[in-house]
Design a protein around this motif. Structure first.
Motif, PDB file in Angstrom:
ATOM      1  N   GLN A 103      34.123  47.877  52.134  1.00  0.00           N
ATOM      2  CA  GLN A 103      35.063  46.838  52.576  1.00  0.00           C
ATOM      3  C   GLN A 103      35.962  46.378  51.428  1.00  0.00           C
ATOM      4  O   GLN A 103      37.179  46.226  51.597  1.00  0.00           O
ATOM      5  CB  GLN A 103      34.287  45.639  53.143  1.00  0.00           C
ATOM      6  N   ILE A 104      35.339  46.177  50.273  1.00  0.00           N
ATOM      7  CA  ILE A 104      36.106  45.751  49.098  1.00  0.00           C
ATOM      8  C   ILE A 104      37.108  46.827  48.704  1.00  0.00           C
ATOM      9  O   ILE A 104      38.284  46.541  48.442  1.00  0.00           O
ATOM     10  CB  ILE A 104      35.157  45.448  47.908  1.00  0.00           C
ATOM     11  N   ALA A 105      36.647  48.096  48.679  1.00  0.00           N
ATOM     12  CA  ALA A 105      37.510  49.216  48.287  1.00  0.00           C
ATOM     13  C   ALA A 105      38.712  49.330  49.226  1.00  0.00           C
ATOM     14  O   ALA A 105      39.834  49.598  48.781  1.00  0.00           O
ATOM     15  CB  ALA A 105      36.701  50.513  48.284  1.00  0.00           C
ATOM     16  N   ALA A 106      38.471  49.124  50.544  1.00  0.00           N
ATOM     17  CA  ALA A 106      39.559  49.220  51.525  1.00  0.00           C
ATOM     18  C   ALA A 106      40.597  48.126  51.291  1.00  0.00           C
ATOM     19  O   ALA A 106      41.812  48.380  51.352  1.00  0.00           O
ATOM     20  CB  ALA A 106      38.987  49.126  52.938  1.00  0.00           C
ATOM     21  N   THR A 143      26.472  48.996  50.063  1.00  0.00           N
ATOM     22  CA  THR A 143      27.416  50.095  50.319  1.00  0.00           C
ATOM     23  C   THR A 143      28.493  49.665  51.304  1.00  0.00           C
ATOM     24  O   THR A 143      29.680  49.962  51.115  1.00  0.00           O
ATOM     25  CB  THR A 143      26.666  51.318  50.867  1.00  0.00           C
ATOM     26  N   LYS A 144      28.076  48.944  52.348  1.00  0.00           N
ATOM     27  CA  LYS A 144      29.057  48.433  53.327  1.00  0.00           C
ATOM     28  C   LYS A 144      30.051  47.492  52.650  1.00  0.00           C
ATOM     29  O   LYS A 144      31.257  47.575  52.866  1.00  0.00           O
ATOM     30  CB  LYS A 144      28.334  47.689  54.456  1.00  0.00           C
ATOM     31  N   LEU A 145      29.500  46.572  51.840  1.00  0.00           N
ATOM     32  CA  LEU A 145      30.357  45.618  51.137  1.00  0.00           C
ATOM     33  C   LEU A 145      31.299  46.357  50.198  1.00  0.00           C
ATOM     34  O   LEU A 145      32.498  46.034  50.110  1.00  0.00           O
ATOM     35  CB  LEU A 145      29.497  44.626  50.342  1.00  0.00           C
ATOM     36  N   VAL A 154      44.060  35.156  46.487  1.00  0.00           N
ATOM     37  CA  VAL A 154      43.011  35.620  47.398  1.00  0.00           C
ATOM     38  C   VAL A 154      43.592  36.711  48.294  1.00  0.00           C
ATOM     39  O   VAL A 154      44.573  36.494  49.003  1.00  0.00           O
ATOM     40  CB  VAL A 154      42.472  34.457  48.264  1.00  0.00           C
ATOM     41  N   VAL A 155      42.983  37.901  48.237  1.00  0.00           N
ATOM     42  CA  VAL A 155      43.496  39.019  49.051  1.00  0.00           C
ATOM     43  C   VAL A 155      42.518  39.428  50.150  1.00  0.00           C
ATOM     44  O   VAL A 155      42.842  40.283  50.983  1.00  0.00           O
ATOM     45  CB  VAL A 155      43.824  40.237  48.158  1.00  0.00           C
ATOM     46  N   GLY A 156      41.332  38.839  50.171  1.00  0.00           N
ATOM     47  CA  GLY A 156      40.380  39.189  51.219  1.00  0.00           C
ATOM     48  C   GLY A 156      39.176  38.273  51.237  1.00  0.00           C
ATOM     49  O   GLY A 156      38.752  37.776  50.196  1.00  0.00           O
ATOM     50  N   ILE A 157      38.645  38.047  52.443  1.00  0.00           N
ATOM     51  CA  ILE A 157      37.403  37.282  52.634  1.00  0.00           C
ATOM     52  C   ILE A 157      36.523  38.099  53.574  1.00  0.00           C
ATOM     53  O   ILE A 157      36.956  38.479  54.667  1.00  0.00           O
ATOM     54  CB  ILE A 157      37.677  35.883  53.215  1.00  0.00           C
ATOM     55  N   ILE A 158      35.295  38.378  53.142  1.00  0.00           N
ATOM     56  CA  ILE A 158      34.402  39.280  53.878  1.00  0.00           C
ATOM     57  C   ILE A 158      33.092  38.565  54.186  1.00  0.00           C
ATOM     58  O   ILE A 158      32.658  37.698  53.430  1.00  0.00           O
ATOM     59  CB  ILE A 158      34.094  40.542  53.045  1.00  0.00           C
ATOM     60  N   ASN A 159      32.450  38.970  55.286  1.00  0.00           N
ATOM     61  CA  ASN A 159      31.124  38.459  55.617  1.00  0.00           C
ATOM     62  C   ASN A 159      30.160  39.626  55.688  1.00  0.00           C
ATOM     63  O   ASN A 159      30.486  40.683  56.237  1.00  0.00           O
ATOM     64  CB  ASN A 159      31.134  37.699  56.950  1.00  0.00           C
ATOM     65  N   ASN A 160      28.938  39.441  55.093  1.00  0.00           N
ATOM     66  CA  ASN A 160      27.950  40.505  55.020  1.00  0.00           C
ATOM     67  C   ASN A 160      26.565  39.895  55.215  1.00  0.00           C
ATOM     68  O   ASN A 160      26.290  38.819  54.670  1.00  0.00           O
ATOM     69  CB  ASN A 160      28.058  41.199  53.653  1.00  0.00           C
ATOM     70  N   PRO A 161      25.667  40.565  55.984  1.00  0.00           N
ATOM     71  CA  PRO A 161      24.338  39.988  56.253  1.00  0.00           C
ATOM     72  C   PRO A 161      23.540  39.657  54.994  1.00  0.00           C
ATOM     73  O   PRO A 161      22.841  38.647  54.950  1.00  0.00           O
ATOM     74  CB  PRO A 161      23.642  41.091  57.061  1.00  0.00           C
ATOM     75  N   GLU A 209      46.501  44.310  38.265  1.00  0.00           N
ATOM     76  CA  GLU A 209      45.758  45.568  38.422  1.00  0.00           C
ATOM     77  C   GLU A 209      44.260  45.309  38.568  1.00  0.00           C
ATOM     78  O   GLU A 209      43.522  46.161  39.056  1.00  0.00           O
ATOM     79  CB  GLU A 209      46.019  46.466  37.204  1.00  0.00           C
ATOM     80  N   TYR A 210      43.808  44.135  38.161  1.00  0.00           N
ATOM     81  CA  TYR A 210      42.383  43.794  38.204  1.00  0.00           C
ATOM     82  C   TYR A 210      42.060  42.924  39.424  1.00  0.00           C
ATOM     83  O   TYR A 210      42.905  42.173  39.915  1.00  0.00           O
ATOM     84  CB  TYR A 210      41.981  43.049  36.924  1.00  0.00           C
ATOM     85  N   PHE A 211      40.799  43.031  39.871  1.00  0.00           N
ATOM     86  CA  PHE A 211      40.322  42.238  41.009  1.00  0.00           C
ATOM     87  C   PHE A 211      38.937  41.696  40.665  1.00  0.00           C
ATOM     88  O   PHE A 211      38.136  42.368  40.002  1.00  0.00           O
ATOM     89  CB  PHE A 211      40.223  43.098  42.280  1.00  0.00           C
ATOM     90  N   THR A 212      38.643  40.469  41.110  1.00  0.00           N
ATOM     91  CA  THR A 212      37.298  39.923  40.980  1.00  0.00           C
ATOM     92  C   THR A 212      36.756  39.615  42.364  1.00  0.00           C
ATOM     93  O   THR A 212      37.511  39.229  43.271  1.00  0.00           O
ATOM     94  CB  THR A 212      37.267  38.642  40.116  1.00  0.00           C
ATOM     95  N   VAL A 213      35.450  39.806  42.514  1.00  0.00           N
ATOM     96  CA  VAL A 213      34.792  39.583  43.804  1.00  0.00           C
ATOM     97  C   VAL A 213      33.647  38.592  43.608  1.00  0.00           C
ATOM     98  O   VAL A 213      32.828  38.756  42.695  1.00  0.00           O
ATOM     99  CB  VAL A 213      34.238  40.903  44.380  1.00  0.00           C
TER     100      VAL A 213
END
Length: 422
Positions: free
Chosen positions: A230-233, A225-227, A345-352, A364-368
């Motif tokens: 973050q992705i949605a934001a 949910t946190k990830l 690349v529009v974002g790099i995130i760190n998650n436990p 219009e599309y995004f891949t994660v």
């Protein structure tokens, strides 16, 4: 009669070519299935050192059962193909045998007629008995042609007999190949049964640990949910920036157009509002990504989908609810993770739980791409298709999976529909 025979031969040739093509396709698929089964076995062996059974192990076993069942179906399809070929060859033998009997009958009749013509004398007397030279010549030619016809009949009989023998040899060869396939099928069913027994043991053990599983899943759900937030934001911000860029470009074009016009119009002329549109580059990338639906490469070189998209109860663990925003792909330790399409690349995130994640924009599309041990790209970097974004992460349970998501704007969609089917 000749037309019917010609049609039969033509149909037989095309049928044989079609069967040969199907056989080649089935054998190719069989080799692919055997390779995938071997791959899943190796992945399971790599987790045997860890005594703690996980849902990932169960998913891997389920994949192996699925592959073994496909292999059995493939073998049965090949057996059916050989049955059709054997029946076809038997029909050919019957047809040629009937033709051979007809040839023998015609040859016997020809021999009988020759005997009737010459029973009172030899060939020379038959010619000499002619009343004129012209008739004698015709009788000579007749005897020559008749002799040639008999020779041709004898040759046809010999050739037809050889063809029948060749067809019988082919039938025996097909029977041997069919027998080998049936033996393989017995082995494959035995292996499937063993794999099913392993699965039953894993399911039993996991059910005993259901409370611990529920805690782990709840923890993963919270981190997911946190990830997701973050992705949605990041995606929301990217969409807003794309709109601002499009509006700025539209305003600049409008200003340039107005400047080029004559200023002699009245001052009361009302200015039209600026229309907010997407940029040509944005549209081109969006349409290109959409046009490749179902044909995009996998984010790893080897692997299989170990957890599918959506919200559903686990098929073997009724009390376990799965919620997945993308797909999880089981792969080799230290495998390179790559982008499935060109983008930025529009974002790099760190998650436990999901470790590092990279978000790539494709219009219009995004891949994660998450569950990365390391990242090899930077924000703002333009990427080509199959370009590396990092290395996959192997967790404490010795499970190596990459998590792939596909978004259309703020909507999550099933990645399995976008990458090609194996």
């Amino acid at each position: 009669m000749n037309k019917i025979l010609l049609l039969f031969v033509v149909v037989s040739i095309f049928s044989f070519e079609a069967l040969a093509q199907n056989k080649e396709q089935l054998e190719k698929k069989r080799e692919q299935l055997l390779e995938e089964i071997k791959y899943t076995q190796n992945l399971l062996k790599s987790t045997k050192a860890n005594k703690q059974i996980s849902i990932a192990d169960l998913n891997a076993i389920n994949k192996q059962i699925e592959l073994r069942q496909k292999l059995i179906n493939n073998t049965q399809a090949q057996v059916n193909l050989f049955n059709n070929q054997i029946v076809g060859q038997k029909n050919v033998v019957e047809k040629k045998s009937a033709e051979l009997e007809q040839l023998k009958k015609e040859y016997a009749e020809a021999v009988a007629k020759t005997y009737q013509y010459n029973k009172f004398s030899n060939k020379l007397l038959f010619i000499a008995d002619a009343k004129s030279f012209s008739e004698a010549y015709k009788r000579l030619k007749y005897l020559q042609k008749y002799a040639q016809a008999r020779e041709k009949q004898a040759e046809e009989i010999a050739n037809k007999s050889k063809e029948i023998q060749d067809n019988i040899k082919l039938i025996n060869q097909k029977k041997l190949e069919k027998e080998a396939l049936l033996n393989n099928q017995i082995t494959e069913k035995s292996e499937l049964n063993k794999t099913q027994q392993i699965k039953n043991k894993i399911v039993f053990d996991l059910k005993l640990e259901e409370s611990n599983l529920q805690k782990k899943l709840a923890n993963k759900k919270a981190e997911a949910t946190k990830l997701n937030n973050q992705i949605a934001a990041i995606i929301k911000k990217e969409i807003e920036e794309a709109k601002k860029k499009a509006a700025a470009e539209a305003a600049a074009k409008k200003a340039a157009l107005e400047k080029s016009k004559s200023t002699s119009t009245t001052s009361s002329t009302t200015k039209a509002p600026v229309e907010v549109t997407t940029t040509p580059e944005y549209d081109k990338l969006t349409n290109s990504f959409l046009g490749n639906k179902g044909k995009l490469p996998w984010p790893v070189d080897k692997g299989f989908i170990s957890k599918s998209f959506g919200k559903y109860n686990h098929p073997d663990l009724p009390g376990v609810l799965i919620e997945n925003n993308g797909v999880d792909i089981r792969t080799d330790p230290n495998a390179t993770v790559r982008t499935i399409f060109e983008g930025t690349v529009v974002g790099i995130i760190n998650n436990p739980i999901f470790k590092n994640a990279v978000i790539v924009s494709h219009g219009e599309y995004f891949t994660v791409y998450s569950k990365l041990e390391s990242v090899s790209v930077a924000k703002g970097q333009k990427l080509s298709t199959k370009q590396s974004v990092g290395k996959v992460y192997t967790d404490t349970e010795n499970q190596t999976e990459v998590h792939l998501e596909v978004w259309k704007g703020s909507e999550k969609i099933n990645p399995a529909l976008w990458i090609y089917k194996k």
